[in-house]
Design an enzyme around this catalytic site. Structure first.
Site, PDB file in Angstrom:
ATOM      1  N   CYS A  82      17.047 106.057  59.743  1.00 31.31           N
ATOM      2  CA  CYS A  82      17.228 106.872  58.321  1.00 31.31           C
ATOM      3  C   CYS A  82      18.537 107.490  58.145  1.00 31.31           C
ATOM      4  O   CYS A  82      19.567 106.937  58.805  1.00 31.31           O
ATOM      5  CB  CYS A  82      16.043 107.683  58.007  1.00 31.31           C
ATOM      6  SG  CYS A  82      16.241 109.096  59.187  1.00 31.31           S
TER       7      CYS A  82
HETATM    8  O1  LIG Z   1      17.380 111.153  56.504  1.00 34.94           O
HETATM    9  S1  LIG Z   1      16.826 112.443  57.304  1.00 34.94           S
HETATM   10  O2  LIG Z   1      16.973 112.066  58.611  1.00 34.94           O
HETATM   11  O3  LIG Z   1      17.697 113.463  56.958  1.00 34.94           O
HETATM   12  S2  LIG Z   1      14.991 112.773  56.596  1.00 34.94           S
END
Ligand SMILES: O=S(=O)([O-])[S-]
Length: 123
Positions: A82
């Site tokens: 992510c």
């Molecule tokens: O994308 S994140 O790891 O900041 S939730």
């Protein structure tokens, strides 16, 4: 971004079950053409702005619903990332519970990938 304490609590709890991979190791897997699937679990708009080359997109919001329609073999190595390495830990934890047996979360996510001198490809 500073994440909220309740969110960090569930991420840290999930981390006790999830393996992480660092950017150097992921880059070497890519360079060596190791057989694995790289999954970007960010939102569609984040993915559209650029992503690690060869990544497919299945956002965290739908990964449990959709992954079995995309990755049929649950023993295939999967690397999830992510933005910061938090959402991907939660997604990895859930798909492990579904039977995926070789799952890693990219430490520090795409931000760390970029700040350590690596690039995105445009999607
Ligand atoms: O994308 S994140 O790891 O900041 S939730």
């Amino acid at each position: 971004m500073q994440h909220a304490p309740g969110f960090l609590d569930i991420v840290n709890e999930a981390k006790t079950r999830v393996s992480e991979i660092d950017a150097d190791t992921l880059e070497s897997w890519i360079t060596q053409n190791k057989s694995f699937v790289l999954i970007d679990v960010r939102e569609q708009s984040e993915f559209a702005d650029g992503a690690i080359a060869k990544a497919i997109h299945i956002s965290k919001g739908v990964i449990e619903r959709d992954i079995e329609k995309t990755i049929f073999d649950k023993s295939v190595p999967l690397v999830l990332y992510c933005s910061g390495g938090f959402r991907s830990v939660l997604a990895a934890d859930n798909i492990q519970k579904m039977g995926y047996s070789a799952v890693w979360s990219l430490t520090g996510g795409s931000k760390n990938w970029l700040t350590t001198g690596r690039e995105f490809s445009q999607k």
